[in-house]
Design an enzyme around this catalytic site. Structure first.
Site, PDB file in Angstrom:
ATOM      1  N   TYR A 141      -4.162   2.008  -4.380  1.00  0.00           N
ATOM      2  CA  TYR A 141      -2.722   2.035  -4.135  1.00  0.00           C
ATOM      3  C   TYR A 141      -2.493   2.786  -2.842  1.00  0.00           C
ATOM      4  CZ  TYR A 141       2.254   2.859  -5.439  1.00  0.00           C
ATOM      5  OH  TYR A 141       3.628   2.911  -5.491  1.00  0.00           O
ATOM      6  N   LYS A 169      -2.808  -2.426  -4.184  1.00  0.00           N
ATOM      7  CA  LYS A 169      -1.348  -2.487  -4.129  1.00  0.00           C
ATOM      8  C   LYS A 169      -0.954  -1.971  -2.758  1.00  0.00           C
ATOM      9  CE  LYS A 169       2.977  -0.857  -6.162  1.00  0.00           C
ATOM     10  NZ  LYS A 169       3.637  -0.015  -7.213  1.00  0.00           N
ATOM     11  N   ILE A 211       3.496  -6.438  -7.105  1.00  0.00           N
ATOM     12  CA  ILE A 211       3.790  -5.497  -8.190  1.00  0.00           C
ATOM     13  C   ILE A 211       5.209  -5.029  -7.914  1.00  0.00           C
ATOM     14  CG2 ILE A 211       3.133  -3.333  -9.306  1.00  0.00           C
ATOM     15  CD1 ILE A 211       0.266  -3.834  -8.242  1.00  0.00           C
TER      16      ILE A 211
END
Length: 302
Positions: A141, A169, A211
């Site tokens: 992330y 992400k 996401i």
């Protein structure tokens, strides 16, 4: 479920964590899971930023995972679950990986260490140590505006070679960096955007999915944007995107996930818009704006 990289695409929902009276609201959580699990969501992220994971006690986080998995098992639909973890202490994160190793999850979403601002060599060593240790695959992330450190593409491409690191992400806030990563990444390394307002742009550039907190609202429309682009229908995808583009701005007009929780409460999906300090519920001005938008969308749907 195995092979997280095979599922790390499409529309993933970073599920909010409902609270009531200061406690985890299991009734609302079950309602949310049934609602989204029956729809167009391809996976759940639990306990990350949108799920207020940093305010959850270990027992609450474990219960959160158990309830969502239980509801999905009852539905008969297979939906992968990734657990959000964060921290600035590699050793402590390895302990958390041990503590969650037998939980019913399919992988982890792990943010960069915050506050300490490690070098790229430090980031590489940190994530490799976690990936070597983890019982489940990792998605990284990258969100430098929260962690104060950017994972460069050079570092990401090194990490993408690790057998237990399967995706990213991407909240890097640089379209140039994202496009270069999409061009150079290994074929099996998945990239999902985490910037709601850039969802259409990122998918058009070749991201595997998103996401997307805003997909708590108009979930089918967000899924349709991805589906139309996969079919090569750019104009149709853009038309669907234009239906929800303003929504992504409204739901981030104040710190997330408070606006989304207010919307879900007004829509009857959760029993309270409660958030945990230092988050606070939305202002009266934003609440009124959300109420107006709910009313408008209800009239359009009718």
């Amino acid at each position: 479920m195995t092979g997280l990289e095979d599922y790390l695409r499409g529309l993933w929902l970073p599920l909010v964590t409902p609270f009531h009276g200061g406690a985890l609201d299991e009734r609302s959580l079950r309602r949310l899971t049934r609602h989204y699990g029956a729809g167009a969501v391809d996976g759940f992220i639990l306990g990350a930023t949108s799920g207020e994971g940093m305010t959850l006690r270990e027992a609450e986080l474990e219960r959160l995972v158990a309830v969502v998995r239980d509801e999905m098992a009852a539905s008969g639909r297979i939906v992968p679950i990734c657990l959000g973890l964060s921290g600035a202490d590699t050793s402590r994160l390895k302990e958390r990986l041990d503590e969650t190793a037998d939980w019913p999850i399919d992988g982890y979403l792990i943010a960069s260490p915050y506050y300490v601002r490690p070098s790229q060599r430090g980031l590489l060593a940190h994530f490799e140590a976690l990936a070597d240790h983890a019982a489940w695959p990792l998605a990284l992330y990258n969100i430098p505006y929260r962690t104060s450190v950017n994972i460069t593409n050079q570092t990401l491409l090194r990490l993408a070679e690790h057998r237990n690191i399967v995706g990213l992400k991407d909240c890097g806030a640089s379209r140039e960096q994202s496009i270069a990563l999409l061009r150079d990444r290994p074929k099996a390394f998945r990239v999902l955007t985490g910037e709601d307002s850039n969802y259409f742009e990122a998918l058009s550039d070749g991201a595997d999915g998103g996401i997307v907190l805003s997909a708590h609202v108009e979930t089918a429309t967000f899924a349709a944007v991805h589906a139309e682009l996969k079919r090569g229908n750019h104009d149709a995808a853009l038309a669907r995107w234009n239906e929800v583009a303003e929504l992504t701005r409204l739901l981030f007009a104040e710190p997330s996930p408070a606006p989304a929780k207010y919307w879900l409460w007004r829509s009857g999906l959760i029993d309270s818009p409660e958030v945990r300090l230092p988050m606070v519920e939305v202002s009266s001005e934003l609440a009124a704006a959300i109420d107006r938008e709910i009313e408008r969308r209800t009239k359009v749907a009718a």
